[in-house]
Design a protein around this motif. Structure first.
Motif, PDB file in Angstrom:
ATOM      1  N   LYS A   1       8.071  26.885 -66.114  1.00 38.49           N
ATOM      2  CA  LYS A   1       8.275  25.668 -66.936  1.00 38.49           C
ATOM      3  C   LYS A   1       9.683  25.673 -67.782  1.00 38.49           C
ATOM      4  O   LYS A   1      10.346  24.937 -68.095  1.00 38.49           O
ATOM      5  CB  LYS A   1       7.283  25.318 -67.875  1.00 38.49           C
ATOM      6  CG  LYS A   1       5.855  24.483 -67.307  1.00 38.49           C
ATOM      7  CD  LYS A   1       4.881  24.204 -68.080  1.00 38.49           C
ATOM      8  CE  LYS A   1       3.758  23.463 -67.550  1.00 38.49           C
ATOM      9  NZ  LYS A   1       2.718  22.916 -68.500  1.00 38.49           N
TER      10      LYS A   1
ATOM     11  N   GLU B   1      -0.466  32.791 -66.782  1.00 38.58           N
ATOM     12  CA  GLU B   1      -0.033  32.208 -67.884  1.00 38.58           C
ATOM     13  C   GLU B   1       1.715  32.520 -67.966  1.00 38.58           C
ATOM     14  O   GLU B   1       2.418  31.508 -68.109  1.00 38.58           O
ATOM     15  CB  GLU B   1      -0.600  32.648 -69.041  1.00 38.58           C
ATOM     16  CG  GLU B   1      -2.033  32.020 -69.271  1.00 38.58           C
ATOM     17  CD  GLU B   1      -2.852  32.991 -70.217  1.00 38.58           C
ATOM     18  OE1 GLU B   1      -2.129  33.785 -70.888  1.00 38.58           O
ATOM     19  OE2 GLU B   1      -4.122  32.708 -70.528  1.00 38.58           O
ATOM     20  N   GLN B   2       1.985  33.729 -67.608  1.00 41.62           N
ATOM     21  CA  GLN B   2       3.431  33.940 -67.599  1.00 41.62           C
ATOM     22  C   GLN B   2       4.061  33.270 -66.327  1.00 41.62           C
ATOM     23  O   GLN B   2       5.299  32.904 -66.816  1.00 41.62           O
ATOM     24  CB  GLN B   2       3.610  35.391 -67.429  1.00 41.62           C
ATOM     25  CG  GLN B   2       3.090  36.358 -68.855  1.00 41.62           C
ATOM     26  CD  GLN B   2       3.058  37.793 -68.368  1.00 41.62           C
ATOM     27  OE1 GLN B   2       2.818  38.214 -67.434  1.00 41.62           O
ATOM     28  NE2 GLN B   2       2.885  38.465 -69.642  1.00 41.62           N
TER      29      GLN B   2
ATOM     30  N   ARG C   1       4.512  29.594 -67.437  1.00 42.66           N
ATOM     31  CA  ARG C   1       5.199  29.426 -68.664  1.00 42.66           C
ATOM     32  C   ARG C   1       6.595  29.533 -68.128  1.00 42.66           C
ATOM     33  O   ARG C   1       7.670  29.050 -68.421  1.00 42.66           O
ATOM     34  CB  ARG C   1       4.910  30.210 -69.659  1.00 42.66           C
ATOM     35  CG  ARG C   1       5.858  30.268 -70.979  1.00 42.66           C
ATOM     36  CD  ARG C   1       5.233  30.872 -72.022  1.00 42.66           C
ATOM     37  NE  ARG C   1       4.976  32.228 -71.937  1.00 42.66           N
ATOM     38  CZ  ARG C   1       3.931  32.874 -71.765  1.00 42.66           C
ATOM     39  NH1 ARG C   1       2.779  32.248 -71.824  1.00 42.66           N
ATOM     40  NH2 ARG C   1       3.831  34.283 -71.646  1.00 42.66           N
ATOM     41  N   THR C   2       6.928  30.693 -67.276  1.00 43.77           N
ATOM     42  CA  THR C   2       8.368  31.043 -66.850  1.00 43.77           C
ATOM     43  C   THR C   2       8.852  29.894 -66.057  1.00 43.77           C
ATOM     44  O   THR C   2       9.972  29.423 -66.137  1.00 43.77           O
ATOM     45  CB  THR C   2       8.410  32.471 -66.091  1.00 43.77           C
ATOM     46  OG1 THR C   2       8.049  33.373 -66.825  1.00 43.77           O
ATOM     47  CG2 THR C   2       9.777  32.573 -65.621  1.00 43.77           C
TER      48      THR C   2
END
Length: 410
Positions: free
Chosen positions: A385, A378-379, A382-383
């Motif tokens: 994006k 997830e990290q 997200r990073t």
């Protein structure tokens, strides 16, 4: 003036949305873990001090590990704008195969001491996530059982060259026969580092019952129940145990290991051969000249030479010198998906996580490893994006600035 009124019962009921209770204690605590540090906190509560400190600690003053983690925190990102990142591709190509994510599970020793599911949990979680799993020479699950836990995924084997060479050669042959595709020839352990937490805790293999360990076990009965009611620890290489980890390593490792040993193993191994524990540019160049398939920049998680080079700081220079000729991988200090993204941006083809994996394992067995992978995934997404890059290939050094605290004096 704000007009006030008595709240309507219907509007209050709309706000009263109670979460369905979760009766599975393991799932409940893992769901609350939002970061790797959260998993570490859970692991610390649930694991006896000696076993936790063996995982969490490093050598001597533990400066190498602290500096490696600080280096990742001292990163400034430079995002692009107005790019379509509706879908992000996290797939990586490494050592002749693919990985669904730009990280794999690093080799860790004595893993079933942290939590009884050990390497089986790690290998099966890696299989489910589509990432590589690495078994250590000092693992507590056999090569064949790891293959059974991850029959169709990518299994890698980390090799120590031991005083009794025939032990190491036998492990190479077994890993090849089991279909492991990559061998990590490890070069940073001629002797054991001074792991002072282990000495202070009297940590031994297998763990010994004493007044101290019994007192520490009282609030953690589940760990001892698992340890005492599951099969006896078996090591991938050591036929005898007893004593501290450092004593075991010193009795098994050979400080005379040389490039000749690398050549022998190269002749035996049919798959990809990579060298783990590289810590300078000169050695990187020599290994490329010798034709290895990859190098892993690592200071062994800070567990060997304290004050060793920081792999993340070393990464850009090594990539500039040899990145066009071999694949460069990095480990040590990774605690966030942003650390992984920063490493890929600076030229690493892949990353490995060790302690993060073990924190998840100690926090919840197989489910804890799944949670670790999910958090990092997830990290990473997200990073990427927020940087507005849609694939790993779009990451470049222009996305990252390393803010250095430690600058050599003239």
């Amino acid at each position: 003036m704000v007009k006030r009124q008595f709240p309507k019962p219907g509007e209050i009921l709309e706000l009263m949305q109670f979460k369905k209770p979760e009766f599975d204690g393991r799932k409940r605590r893992l769901d609350r873990a939002l970061t790797i540090h959260d998993l570490r906190d859970i692991a610390k509560r649930r694991t006896p001090k000696a076993a936790f400190d063996y995982t969490d600690g490093s050598a001597e003053g533990e400066l190498s590990l602290a500096r490696a983690r600080q280096a990742f925190e001292d990163v400034e990102f430079h995002p692009s704008i107005l790019r379509d990142v509706s879908n992000v591709d996290t797939r990586a190509e490494i050592f002749g195969g693919s990985s669904a994510l730009p990280f794999g599970i690093a080799p860790t020793g004595f893993t079933r001491l942290m939590q009884t599911e050990g390497e089986t949990a790690g290998a099966s979680a890696a299989a489910a996530a589509g990432i590589p799993f690495t078994l250590s020479t000092l693992g507590t699950t056999s090569i064949e059982d790891v293959k059974a836990a991850n029959p169709d995924g990518r299994n890698w084997f980390q090799l120590y060259v031991m005083r009794q060479r025939e032990i190491s050669y036998g492990l190479v042959e077994r890993a090849a026969a089991a279909g492991f595709d990559t061998l990590m020839f490890t070069v940073d352990t001629p002797v054991a580092g001074a792991r002072l937490r282990d000495k202070r805790n009297g940590f031994s293999i297998p763990p010994q019952l004493s007044l101290g360990t019994i007192a520490n076990a009282i609030p953690r009965p589940w760990w001892w129940w698992d340890f005492l009611t599951t099969p006896k620890l078996e090591f991938a290489s050591l036929s005898t145990t007893g004593g501290t980890v450092g004593e075991l390593l010193d009795s098994a490792m050979d400080p005379s290991i040389s490039f000749d040993d690398l050549e022998v193993i190269r002749g035996m191994w049919p798959g990809k051969l990579v060298v783990k524990g590289v810590q300078n540019v000169e050695d990187s160049k020599k290994l490329v000249d010798l034709g290895v398939d990859g190098i892993i920049l690592s200071n062994h998680g800070g567990r060997q030479l304290d004050r060793a080079p920081i792999p993340f700081h070393l990464l850009p220079e090594v990539v500039r010198e040899v990145g066009h000729h071999t694949e460069v991988v990095i480990d040590t200090g990774i605690m966030n998906g942003a650390d992984i993204v920063a490493s890929i941006a600076l030229g690493a083809k892949f990353t490995l996580v060790g302690r993060a994996y073990l924190y998840g394992l100690m926090a919840g067995g197989r489910e804890g490893v799944d949670r670790m992978i999910a958090i990092l995934s997830e990290q990473v997404v997200r990073t990427m994006k927020l940087l507005e890059v849609a694939s790993l290939e779009e990451l470049t050094p222009a996305h990252v600035t390393q803010l250095r605290r430690l600058v050599p004096r003239d």
